[in-house]
Scaffold this active site. Structure first.
Site, PDB file in Angstrom:
ATOM      1  N   PRO A  27       0.842  -1.209   0.000  1.00 40.64           N
ATOM      2  CA  PRO A  27       0.000   0.000   0.000  1.00 40.64           C
ATOM      3  C   PRO A  27       0.870   1.250   0.000  1.00 40.64           C
ATOM      4  CG  PRO A  27      -0.730  -1.567   1.676  1.00 40.64           C
ATOM      5  CD  PRO A  27       0.600  -2.050   1.183  1.00 40.64           C
ATOM      6  N   LYS A  28       0.363   2.297  -0.625  1.00 39.84           N
ATOM      7  CA  LYS A  28       1.056   3.589  -0.597  1.00 39.84           C
ATOM      8  C   LYS A  28       0.409   4.447   0.481  1.00 39.84           C
ATOM      9  CE  LYS A  28       2.761   7.442  -3.304  1.00 39.84           C
ATOM     10  NZ  LYS A  28       2.612   8.328  -2.127  1.00 39.84           N
ATOM     11  N   TRP A  29       1.107   4.596   1.591  1.00 34.99           N
ATOM     12  CA  TRP A  29       0.570   5.295   2.752  1.00 34.99           C
ATOM     13  C   TRP A  29       0.627   6.804   2.550  1.00 34.99           C
ATOM     14  CZ3 TRP A  29      -1.691   1.756   5.614  1.00 34.99           C
ATOM     15  CH2 TRP A  29      -1.209   0.449   5.557  1.00 34.99           C
ATOM     16  N   GLU A 173      -3.307   5.929  -0.459  1.00 40.93           N
ATOM     17  CA  GLU A 173      -3.220   6.614  -1.746  1.00 40.93           C
ATOM     18  C   GLU A 173      -3.250   5.686  -2.954  1.00 40.93           C
ATOM     19  OE1 GLU A 173      -1.042  10.703  -1.869  1.00 40.93           O
ATOM     20  OE2 GLU A 173       0.352   9.161  -1.232  1.00 40.93           O
ATOM     21  N   GLY A 174      -2.821   4.446  -2.790  1.00 42.43           N
ATOM     22  CA  GLY A 174      -2.753   3.549  -3.933  1.00 42.43           C
ATOM     23  C   GLY A 174      -1.808   2.409  -3.638  1.00 42.43           C
TER      24      GLY A 174
END
Length: 282
Positions: A27-29, A173-174
């Site tokens: 995950p993009k934190w 975020e993605g």
């Protein structure tokens, strides 16, 4: 011990989520990128720029004292509120004077989501492949616990795509895509790629800048977004296409398709010219 602050790996934007063999996903934190170092003298936190920020996050300094001396981590400082990531709270904390840090640590406590280990026990781990470093990271942080924690990671793209959809509501975020066998390299040489959440939307080109036959920038009005007007770069392969479409329309408004980021970055990217569409106001 490696030199501090360490230069950090960077990621290139990409869409859609990359596919292929030998990849891993995380995950993009949505927080502040930071290196955390446990030295003989204590714990140090550095922003991506290299600026020391430990005084702003005393609870993370205290938690980092449980790590072995010589450990250096790469990760993200985040604040959770009501089950959602609150970037504004992280920013307030990072930019507020140190005297207020203890009070803010109580009202808006931070967590450190580590996604890489650069060193431990004084030994430099950066030459090891990502998959080995991540196993080591989990082993290091398992006995420590929150607010220090290892981030999620998977080699299964189906699982990663599930995170991409399911975690968006929490403010994630993605996705990050990383080569599983690659060493840790600073800057854009890392091979890391980031895919932020985005939606496709139609827009009208109101004006352009650059050469008449190959405009480099377009001023567009987005549909369904309160008529927001933004400037967006035109990719080189589409510049002559846009110029031809404007010439055919008598240099009137031309419909195009854009990809608009749904996170706080809200990046707008030019996708294609829409010859099959007429929008109100054209």
């Amino acid at each position: 011990m490696i030199d501090l602050p360490p230069p950090l790996a960077l990621a290139r934007d990409t869409h859609p989520v990359p596919d292929g063999t030998g990849l891993a996903w995380e995950p993009k934190w949505d927080g502040w990128r930071a290196a955390l170092a446990r030295t003989e003298r204590g714990v140090a936190l550095f922003a991506r720029s290299g600026r020391p920020i430990g005084n702003s996050f005393p609870e993370l300094e205290a938690a980092g004292a449980a790590l072995p001396v010589g450990t250096v981590l790469d990760g993200e400082i985040v604040v959770w509120r009501g089950g959602q990531l609150d970037f504004a709270a992280v920013q307030r904390r990072g930019l507020t004077r140190a005297s207020r840090a203890p009070a803010l640590a109580r009202s808006a406590p931070a967590s450190y989501v580590a996604f890489d280990v650069l060193a431990t026990g004084g030994g430099d781990m950066r030459a090891r492949p990502w998959e080995e470093r991540h196993v080591l990271l989990e082993q290091l942080l398992a006995p420590v616990g929150p607010p220090l924690q290892a981030g999620l990671a998977t080699r299964d793209r189906t699982v990663a795509l599930g995170w991409y959809e399911d975690l968006a509501a929490a403010g994630v975020e993605g996705l990050m895509t990383k080569p599983a066998r690659a060493p840790y390299r600073a800057g854009l040489a890392s091979g890391w790629r980031k895919t932020r959440h985005a939606t496709l939307t139609d827009a009208l080109v109101l004006d352009v800048a650059g050469p008449r036959a190959a405009p480099t920038t377009a001023r567009v009005r987005l549909a369904g977004d309160g008529g927001r007007v933004v400037d967006v770069a035109v990719p080189p392969p589409l510049r002559r296409v846009l110029a031809a479409a404007r010439a055919q329309a008598g240099e009137g408004a031309v419909p195009v398709e854009l990809r608009v980021g749904t996170g706080r970055h809200g990046t707008v990217r030019f996708v294609r010219v829409r010859g099959d569409l007429t929008l109100p106001g054209g």
